[in-house]
Scaffold this motif. Structure first.
Motif, PDB file in Angstrom:
ATOM      1  N   GLU A 116       0.834  -1.205   0.000  1.00 26.56           N
ATOM      2  CA  GLU A 116       0.000   0.000   0.000  1.00 26.56           C
ATOM      3  C   GLU A 116       0.874   1.262   0.000  1.00 26.56           C
ATOM      4  OE1 GLU A 116      -2.512   2.722   3.117  1.00 26.56           O
ATOM      5  OE2 GLU A 116      -1.988   0.666   3.663  1.00 26.56           O
ATOM      6  N   ILE A 117       1.876   1.286   0.879  1.00 25.58           N
ATOM      7  CA  ILE A 117       2.733   2.473   0.981  1.00 25.58           C
ATOM      8  C   ILE A 117       3.642   2.589  -0.239  1.00 25.58           C
ATOM      9  CG2 ILE A 117       4.553   3.553   2.367  1.00 25.58           C
ATOM     10  CD1 ILE A 117       3.209   2.254   4.829  1.00 25.58           C
ATOM     11  N   ALA A 118       4.110   1.458  -0.766  1.00 27.68           N
ATOM     12  CA  ALA A 118       4.898   1.505  -1.998  1.00 27.68           C
ATOM     13  C   ALA A 118       4.091   2.133  -3.129  1.00 27.68           C
ATOM     14  CB  ALA A 118       5.349   0.095  -2.384  1.00 27.68           C
ATOM     15  N   ALA A 134      11.700  -6.580   0.468  1.00 23.98           N
ATOM     16  CA  ALA A 134      12.656  -7.104  -0.502  1.00 23.98           C
ATOM     17  C   ALA A 134      12.029  -7.202  -1.889  1.00 23.98           C
ATOM     18  CB  ALA A 134      13.168  -8.473  -0.052  1.00 23.98           C
ATOM     19  N   LEU A 135      10.762  -7.592  -1.959  1.00 21.84           N
ATOM     20  CA  LEU A 135      10.072  -7.651  -3.247  1.00 21.84           C
ATOM     21  C   LEU A 135       9.940  -6.255  -3.843  1.00 21.84           C
ATOM     22  CD1 LEU A 135       7.252 -10.221  -2.364  1.00 21.84           C
ATOM     23  CD2 LEU A 135       9.276 -10.636  -3.773  1.00 21.84           C
ATOM     24  N   VAL A 136       9.604  -5.279  -3.009  1.00 17.77           N
ATOM     25  CA  VAL A 136       9.499  -3.898  -3.481  1.00 17.77           C
ATOM     26  C   VAL A 136      10.848  -3.403  -4.002  1.00 17.77           C
ATOM     27  CG1 VAL A 136       9.126  -1.517  -2.727  1.00 17.77           C
ATOM     28  CG2 VAL A 136       7.520  -3.292  -2.032  1.00 17.77           C
ATOM     29  N   GLU A 137      11.918  -3.715  -3.268  1.00 15.51           N
ATOM     30  CA  GLU A 137      13.242  -3.300  -3.717  1.00 15.51           C
ATOM     31  C   GLU A 137      13.576  -3.942  -5.060  1.00 15.51           C
ATOM     32  OE1 GLU A 137      17.947  -3.353  -2.284  1.00 15.51           O
ATOM     33  OE2 GLU A 137      16.336  -3.700  -0.829  1.00 15.51           O
ATOM     34  N   ASP A 138      13.216  -5.214  -5.221  1.00 16.36           N
ATOM     35  CA  ASP A 138      13.480  -5.913  -6.470  1.00 16.36           C
ATOM     36  C   ASP A 138      12.687  -5.301  -7.621  1.00 16.36           C
ATOM     37  OD1 ASP A 138      14.832  -8.252  -7.697  1.00 16.36           O
ATOM     38  OD2 ASP A 138      12.796  -8.939  -8.084  1.00 16.36           O
ATOM     39  N   ASP A 139      11.485  -4.824  -7.329  1.00 24.37           N
ATOM     40  CA  ASP A 139      10.605  -4.286  -8.370  1.00 24.37           C
ATOM     41  C   ASP A 139      10.844  -2.799  -8.643  1.00 24.37           C
ATOM     42  OD1 ASP A 139       9.332  -6.753  -8.537  1.00 24.37           O
ATOM     43  OD2 ASP A 139       7.729  -6.178  -7.151  1.00 24.37           O
ATOM     44  N   LEU A 140      10.910  -2.021  -7.568  1.00 25.06           N
ATOM     45  CA  LEU A 140      10.873  -0.564  -7.704  1.00 25.06           C
ATOM     46  C   LEU A 140      12.154   0.136  -7.291  1.00 25.06           C
ATOM     47  CD1 LEU A 140       7.277   0.023  -6.242  1.00 25.06           C
ATOM     48  CD2 LEU A 140       7.943  -0.445  -8.613  1.00 25.06           C
ATOM     49  N   GLY A 141      13.124  -0.629  -6.778  1.00 24.66           N
ATOM     50  CA  GLY A 141      14.397  -0.042  -6.414  1.00 24.66           C
ATOM     51  C   GLY A 141      14.576   0.172  -4.930  1.00 24.66           C
ATOM     52  N   ALA A 142      15.840   0.326  -4.520  1.00 29.51           N
ATOM     53  CA  ALA A 142      16.175   0.451  -3.103  1.00 29.51           C
ATOM     54  C   ALA A 142      15.626   1.719  -2.483  1.00 29.51           C
ATOM     55  CB  ALA A 142      17.696   0.385  -2.928  1.00 29.51           C
ATOM     56  N   ASP A 143      15.543   2.797  -3.255  1.00 26.55           N
ATOM     57  CA  ASP A 143      15.080   4.067  -2.684  1.00 26.55           C
ATOM     58  C   ASP A 143      13.620   3.966  -2.258  1.00 26.55           C
ATOM     59  OD1 ASP A 143      15.492   6.977  -2.121  1.00 26.55           O
ATOM     60  OD2 ASP A 143      13.897   7.157  -3.618  1.00 26.55           O
ATOM     61  N   VAL A 144      12.775   3.371  -3.096  1.00 27.60           N
ATOM     62  CA  VAL A 144      11.360   3.214  -2.728  1.00 27.60           C
ATOM     63  C   VAL A 144      11.232   2.296  -1.513  1.00 27.60           C
ATOM     64  CG1 VAL A 144       9.109   2.342  -3.472  1.00 27.60           C
ATOM     65  CG2 VAL A 144      10.530   3.666  -5.048  1.00 27.60           C
ATOM     66  N   GLN A 203       8.604   4.832   6.538  1.00 28.73           N
ATOM     67  CA  GLN A 203       7.205   5.125   6.868  1.00 28.73           C
ATOM     68  C   GLN A 203       6.653   4.110   7.870  1.00 28.73           C
ATOM     69  OE1 GLN A 203       5.695   7.819   5.838  1.00 28.73           O
ATOM     70  NE2 GLN A 203       3.692   7.412   6.695  1.00 28.73           N
ATOM     71  N   LEU A 204       7.069   2.860   7.736  1.00 30.53           N
ATOM     72  CA  LEU A 204       6.604   1.809   8.646  1.00 30.53           C
ATOM     73  C   LEU A 204       7.395   1.771   9.952  1.00 30.53           C
ATOM     74  CD1 LEU A 204       6.153  -1.106   6.082  1.00 30.53           C
ATOM     75  CD2 LEU A 204       4.324   0.059   7.333  1.00 30.53           C
ATOM     76  N   VAL A 205       8.495   2.523  10.009  1.00 31.12           N
ATOM     77  CA  VAL A 205       9.407   2.551  11.167  1.00 31.12           C
ATOM     78  C   VAL A 205       9.964   1.144  11.430  1.00 31.12           C
ATOM     79  CG1 VAL A 205       9.778   3.538  13.454  1.00 31.12           C
ATOM     80  CG2 VAL A 205       7.840   4.319  12.099  1.00 31.12           C
ATOM     81  N   VAL A 206      10.519   0.545  10.382  1.00 34.59           N
ATOM     82  CA  VAL A 206      11.166  -0.762  10.495  1.00 34.59           C
ATOM     83  C   VAL A 206      12.489  -0.703   9.735  1.00 34.59           C
ATOM     84  CG1 VAL A 206       8.984  -2.028  10.665  1.00 34.59           C
ATOM     85  CG2 VAL A 206      10.038  -1.695   8.419  1.00 34.59           C
ATOM     86  N   HIS A 207      13.345  -1.718   9.968  1.00 31.50           N
ATOM     87  CA  HIS A 207      14.571  -1.839   9.197  1.00 31.50           C
ATOM     88  C   HIS A 207      14.236  -2.192   7.757  1.00 31.50           C
ATOM     89  CE1 HIS A 207      17.468  -1.669  12.486  1.00 31.50           C
ATOM     90  NE2 HIS A 207      16.745  -2.520  13.169  1.00 31.50           N
ATOM     91  N   GLN A 208      14.936  -1.562   6.806  1.00 33.77           N
ATOM     92  CA  GLN A 208      14.802  -2.000   5.426  1.00 33.77           C
ATOM     93  C   GLN A 208      15.390  -3.389   5.272  1.00 33.77           C
ATOM     94  OE1 GLN A 208      16.453   0.589   2.456  1.00 33.77           O
ATOM     95  NE2 GLN A 208      16.212  -0.904   0.815  1.00 33.77           N
ATOM     96  N   ARG A 209      16.538  -3.620   5.916  1.00 33.35           N
ATOM     97  CA  ARG A 209      17.142  -4.947   5.955  1.00 33.35           C
ATOM     98  C   ARG A 209      17.447  -5.265   7.406  1.00 33.35           C
ATOM     99  NH1 ARG A 209      19.791  -2.293   1.838  1.00 33.35           N
ATOM    100  NH2 ARG A 209      19.341  -3.020  -0.278  1.00 33.35           N
TER     101      ARG A 209
END
Length: 311
Positions: free
Chosen positions: A26-28, A165-175, A182-188
């Motif tokens: 949703e946020i992506a 990880a799926l979002v990064e694979d699809d839309l890139g690391a910045d997104v 926004q979710l206040v979690v670790h990206q990795r």
């Protein structure tokens, strides 16, 4: 181009297995409009009760094609015969990639999609999973695993890690980074899921060694040999080692290392003491020995975890 994504639920699913990834996508979509077209699906469609009793409304399983099919997990996977419709569907539905959250991996395995593939699932189900599906290459400590077009994740909240990880694979690391912020979690997320297993922390399956565990935590800087622990437990070393392994699922030496890692990670991430001092404080002694233990358990050296915590 919008990516059609089917998230599959079933009676008794864990609601966060669905809600976590839904929030990520949703946020992506806010940051990259048109990135995803998400649909919640279930055999037969309609209202589906989660293990908490909270219900979600789903469409019937669709014919595809989909960009991504993601299966939620939960207590409902303990009755796989009731999920035969999903198992049969996920095996043949046209999709670029298939993914599972938590024990949703059971349905991928039942469909034969994990044969010869690296995968993971919730730490509390790994022994059972390995017995049932010996052809799968289970990596019990990973937060998520990608093997080609198959993605699997560890327990519950790891669905968020997988979705990022799926979002990064699809839309890139910045997104993906902006979604994580926004979710206040670790990206990795650092480390593996073994750090969250409560078995040793609780003193075993019945709590038989809970008092001993508390004593061990208070004496981490001291030598904690099998002989000394056995004496503390009023048992012979041989009987103690056998009983401890049967009760906790690990050896005394590995339990000591895990407790030292637990204490060391807290000191590394929240304290300011030099790494060499932390190694002595928790009983590793040699900083290089502690570094190797960190790499095995968390996939990163102490310095990297300290930098990430401060950042």
């Amino acid at each position: 181009m919008s990516r059609d994504l089917a998230l599959v639920i079933f009676p008794g699913f864990q609601i966060l297995d669905a809600a976590g990834p839904i929030a990520v996508f949703e946020i992506a979509e806010r940051y990259r409009p048109g990135g995803y077209a998400l649909s919640l699906q279930a055999p037969g469609g309609g209202e589906v009760a989660s293990s908490s009793g909270v219900r979600m409304t789903a469409a019937p399983l669709g014919p595809g094609p989909f960009d991504t099919v993601m299966l939620s997990g939960g207590d409902g996977t303990r009755a796989l015969a009731d999920l035969a419709a999903i198992t049969a569907w996920v095996k043949v539905v046209p999709a670029r990639r298939r993914a599972s959250v938590c024990s949703g991996a059971y349905m991928l395995a039942e469909a034969g999609l994990l044969d010869g593939r690296r995968c993971t699932t919730h730490w509390g189900r790994t022994d059972d999973f390995a017995r049932r599906y010996p052809k799968a290459k289970l990596d019990a400590d990973r937060i998520f695993v990608r093997d080609g077009d198959i993605w699997t994740s560890a327990g519950i909240t790891a669905g968020i890690d997988l979705a990022l990880a799926l979002v990064e694979d699809d839309l890139g690391a910045d997104v993906a980074r902006r979604v994580a912020q926004q979710l206040v979690v670790h990206q990795r997320r650092p480390g593996g899921q073994s750090q969250f297993s409560a078995l040793v922390d609780l003193g075993g399956r019945t709590g038989r060694f809970a008092d001993l565990m508390d004593w061990m935590r208070a004496h981490l800087a001291e030598p904690l040999t099998v002989e000394r622990l056995a004496d503390r437990a009023a048992m012979s070393p041989r009987n103690f080692a056998r009983a401890f392994a049967a009760e906790t699922g690990t050896t005394p030496a590995k339990a000591v290392e895990r407790l030292r890692l637990e204490a060391a990670r807290t000191e590394v991430e929240t304290g300011r003491a030099p790494i060499d001092h932390v190694a002595g404080l928790v009983g590793f002694g040699d900083p290089e020995r502690m570094r190797r233990a960190f790499l095995r358990a968390f996939g990163q050296p102490p310095q990297a975890l300290r930098r990430a915590a401060r950042a």
